[in-house]
Write a protein that holds these residues in place. Structure first.
Motif, mmCIF file in Angstrom:
data_model
loop_
_atom_site.group_PDB
_atom_site.id
_atom_site.type_symbol
_atom_site.label_atom_id
_atom_site.label_comp_id
_atom_site.label_asym_id
_atom_site.label_seq_id
_atom_site.Cartn_x
_atom_site.Cartn_y
_atom_site.Cartn_z
ATOM 1 N N UNK A 187 -40.262 85.212 27.615
ATOM 2 C CA UNK A 187 -38.941 85.816 27.369
ATOM 3 C C UNK A 187 -38.294 85.190 26.136
ATOM 4 N N UNK A 188 -37.376 85.931 25.542
ATOM 5 C CA UNK A 188 -36.689 85.468 24.340
ATOM 6 C C UNK A 188 -35.185 85.539 24.589
ATOM 7 N N UNK A 189 -34.525 84.384 24.509
ATOM 8 C CA UNK A 189 -33.072 84.323 24.675
ATOM 9 C C UNK A 189 -32.427 84.027 23.325
ATOM 10 N N UNK A 190 -31.404 84.798 22.997
ATOM 11 C CA UNK A 190 -30.620 84.570 21.779
ATOM 12 C C UNK A 190 -29.173 84.371 22.232
ATOM 13 N N UNK A 191 -28.755 83.122 22.473
ATOM 14 C CA UNK A 191 -27.425 82.900 23.078
ATOM 15 C C UNK A 191 -26.258 83.182 22.147
ATOM 16 N N UNK A 192 -26.460 83.096 20.850
ATOM 17 C CA UNK A 192 -25.369 83.360 19.899
ATOM 18 C C UNK A 192 -25.958 84.144 18.731
ATOM 19 N N UNK A 197 -27.964 81.911 11.350
ATOM 20 C CA UNK A 197 -27.877 82.049 9.893
ATOM 21 C C UNK A 197 -28.964 82.955 9.346
ATOM 22 N N UNK A 198 -30.137 82.996 10.017
ATOM 23 C CA UNK A 198 -31.267 83.770 9.514
ATOM 24 C C UNK A 198 -31.336 85.170 10.116
ATOM 25 N N UNK A 199 -30.269 85.615 10.756
ATOM 26 C CA UNK A 199 -30.274 86.941 11.374
ATOM 27 C C UNK A 199 -30.357 88.029 10.300
ATOM 28 N N UNK A 200 -31.182 89.039 10.570
ATOM 29 C CA UNK A 200 -31.330 90.143 9.630
ATOM 30 C C UNK A 200 -29.967 90.807 9.402
ATOM 31 N N UNK A 201 -29.592 91.088 8.134
ATOM 32 C CA UNK A 201 -28.271 91.688 7.874
ATOM 33 C C UNK A 201 -28.058 93.005 8.614
ATOM 34 N N UNK A 202 -29.095 93.816 8.713
ATOM 35 C CA UNK A 202 -28.952 95.083 9.433
ATOM 36 C C UNK A 202 -28.692 94.834 10.912
#
Length: 508
Positions: A187-192, A197-202
Motif C-alpha cells: 500500500x502507498x500512503x501520502x499523508x500530506x 515538494x516533488x509532487x507533479x504540478x498537474x
C-alpha cells in the motif's frame, strides 16, 4: 468447584485462532503470568497464541493446589482484565470485518463489488471519497473505474494526472511480475499530498481543485489471484490511517480481491458465451417488401438455447421462426445452432407448409439428439398479401399489436419437439391489418418477470397494449417498449439467467 487462577480465567476459545492472524500474540506474551500451576495428572490443554491454557483438574480427595503468585511487582491493573479489554477490541474488529465481507459477498457484478469495496474501505480508514480501478494484469479485461463521492467529471479530472504521479498508478504500473510468480505490491500512503515538494504540478492542481489533501492506496492483489487493480481513498485534510486501520483494510482487501477474481472469471465466461450465441444468430435481418423487422436478444450468463430467425424465401415470401432448446451452456448453444440450421434448410424446401417443416425438425431431433427437447414456432409469410400461416410445437403464442386490437393468436396445442413419437398439429392462418405488428418471443421473456405464467402473460398483454401510438410505426420501438415495461431493471440485471428473444414484424 474448580479453583481457576484469575490470571487465566479468560474465555478465548472462539478468538485465539483469529488473533493469530490479527497479529496479537505479542500482547498476550507481555501479559502472560510469570508462573503456572503445579502439573496435575489430568491431560493438559495445548498452548495457543502464547497463553498457557493449563487448568488444574478438580480435586476429589485433596484440597486444591493454590496458584503460584508472581514475584514481580504488581501491575496497575489486573492482567486478566487487560487481556479481556484487548480481546473485546479484537472482537469488535472481527465483527466489523465479518459484517463488511457479508455485504461484499452479496454483490453479483464487478462494478457493484467495486463500489462496495470503496464504501467498506472508506469506513475502515476514515476517508470520505475514493476511486477504484479494475485493470487485470493479464490484459484480458474488462477494465472499469468507479468512484465514491466523486462525480463522473471529477473521475475524469483525476485521470488527467499522469499515472506515474499517482499512488494508484504506481501500483498498477509497477515493475513487471517475474515469470512464474505473482508479487503483491505494498500500500502507498501520502499523508500530506500538497506538502510534498516533488509532487507533479498537474497532480497538485487537481488535488487543490477537488479539495483533497492526502491519500491511501491499496492494491487489489493476492498471490493466488494476481494483480486485478487498485483502490485509493482521499482525505480532505492531511491524514493517514493508523496501524490498526491499515491492518483491517489489508485483511478486507485480500478477501475483496478473491471475490473480485471470482466475479471476473464469471464475467469473462458470460462474455464468451454471449459472443458465441450472437455468432450463431442472424447478423442482420433481411429486407423484404411489405414488412419491417426488428429483433431483440439477450443471452443469459450461463448461455441458453433461445434463438430466432428470419429468412427470405422464393416469390417474395418470408420465413419467421423463434425457438428454445432445453439446457444451458455450450452444449445448448451447439444444439441451438444445429436446430436453427436444420430449420432453415427445411424452410427453403417446404416453407409454405409450416407443419411439414416442424414435422421434419421433430424427426431430426428425435433421431440425432434423443435426450434433448425444444420448442419452436415457424411462420410462412406473404407480406404483400399480409398473410401468415404458422404452426407451433410447445411454444408461446404470438401477439398481434395494432391500433384497434392487442390479442394473442390462438395456436393449436402441441408438445415440444422431441417429446412425442410422432408430432403433428394443424397450422393456422392469420391476416394482420395494415400497420399491425406480429410479435414473436420466447418464454424466457415471461420467466424474467418472476411472475407465474398466467400473470406474466397478462403483463405482456398490458405492455403491448400500452405502446404509444407514435411508436407503433416502428417494430424496434415496439419491442423496446415491451422490454422496458416488463423488465424495468433492464436485460442486463445481475443474476438474470433466462435468455430473452423478441422478433417483431410490422406489416405495411
Amino acid at each position: 468447584m474448580l479453583d481457576i487462577a484469575p490470571l487465566v480465567r479468560v474465555h478465548v476459545d472462539a478468538l485465539l485462532a483469529a488473533q493469530i492472524d490479527m497479529g496479537v500474540c505479542d500482547a498476550n506474551e507481555r501479559n502472560a503470568p510469570v508462573g503456572k500451576p503445579v502439573d496435575m495428572s489430568a491431560p493438559h490443554l495445548p498452548k495457543v497464541a502464547g497463553i498457557d491454557s493449563t487448568v488444574p483438574s478438580p480435586a476429589h480427595t485433596t484440597a486444591p493446589v493454590p496458584p503460584v503468585i508472581p514475584t514481580a511487582a504488581p501491575l496497575p491493573g489486573i492482567p486478566g482484565e487487560m487481556i479481556q479489554d484487548r480481546l473485546a477490541s479484537w472482537v469488535s474488529d472481527l465483527t466489523t470485518l465479518h459484517e463488511l465481507t457479508e455485504r461484499l459477498v452479496t454483490t453479483g457484478s464487478l462494478d457493484e463489488a467495486l463500489r462496495e469495496v470503496l464504501r467498506a474501505g472508506a469506513a475502515l480508514v476514515g476517508a470520505r471519497r475514493g476511486m477504484a480501478v479494475l485493470e487485470p494484469a493479464d490484459g484480458l479485461g474488462p477494465a472499469s473505474t468507479v468512484g465514491l463521492g466523486l462525480a463522473h467529471a471529477e473521475l475524469g479530472t483525476i485521470e488527467t494526472v499522469p499515472r506515474s504521479a499517482t499512488s494508484y498508478g504506481r501500483i498498477l504500473d509497477g515493475l513487471p511480475e517475474p515469470a512464474g510468480s505473482r508479487t503483491v505490491p505494498d500500500p502507498i500512503a501520502v499523508p500530506d499530498l500538497l506538502g510534498e515538494a516533488e509532487l507533479d504540478p498537474r497532480h497538485r492542481e487537481v488535488a487543490a481543485r477537488l479539495g483533497y489533501a492526502a491519500s491511501y492506496a491499496l492494491p487489489l492483489a493476492t498471490e493466488a489471484a494476481g494483480k486485478l487493480g487498485a483502490v485509493v481513498w482521499l482525505y480532505d485534510e492531511p491524514a493517514e490511517p493508523v496501524e490498526r486501520q491499515r491492518h483491517l483494510v489489508g485483511l478486507y482487501g485480500r478477501y475483496a480481491t478473491e471475490h473480485l477474481a471470482r466475479l471476473l472469471e464469471l464475467e469473462r465466461a458470460r462474455v464468451q458465451v454471449a459472443t458465441v450465441a450472437e455468432e450463431l444468430l442472424p447478423s442482420r435481418l433481411p429486407r423484404v417488401p411489405g414488412v419491417q423487422l426488428a429483433a431483440r436478444h439477450r443471452t443469459g450468463p450461463q448461455g441458453g438455447g433461445d434463438w430466432y430467425d428470419a429468412l427470405p424465401l422464393p416469390e417474395g415470401a418470408l420465413g419467421l421462426a423463434v425457438g428454445s432448446v432445453s439446457g444451458t451452456g455450450p452444449s445448448a448453444l451447439a444444439a441451438m445452432g444445429r436446430l436453427r440450421a436444420s430449420l432453415r434448410a427445411y424452410a427453403v424446401m417446404e416453407g409454405e407448409d409450416p407443419v411439414a417443416v416442424l414435422s421434419d425438425l421433430e424427426l431430426l431431433l428425435r433421431l440425432t439428439e434423443p435426450a434433448r427437447s425444444a420448442t419452436a414456432l415457424f411462420a410462412y409469410s406473404e407480406p404483400k398479401q399480409r398473410k401468415l400461416v404458422l404452426a407451433g410445437a410447445g411454444h408461446t403464442p404470438p401477439l398481434i399489436i395494432g391500433d384497434h386490437r392487442t390479442e394473442f393468436v390462438e395456436t393449436s396445442l402441441s408438445a415440444p419437439l422431441g417429446m412425442l413419437a410422432c408430432w403433428e398439429a394443424p397450422s393456422i392462418e392469420i391476416a394482420p391489418a395494415p400497420g399491425e405488428t406480429v410479435l414473436l418471443y420466447t418464454d424466457g421473456l415471461l420467466r424474467r418477470t418472476g411472475d407465474p405464467m398466467d400473470r406474466a402473460f397478462a403483463r405482456l398483454h398490458a405492455a403491448a397494449a400500452s405502446v404509444p401510438k407514435a411508436d407503433r410505426t416502428d417494430p424496434g420501438a415496439i419491442a423496446d417498449h415491451v422490454l422496458r415495461t416488463l423488465l424495468p431493471e433492464g436485460l442486463d440485471t445481475a443474476g438474470a439467467g433466462e435468455d430473452v428473444v423478441l422478433l417483431a414484424a410490422r406489416f405495411e
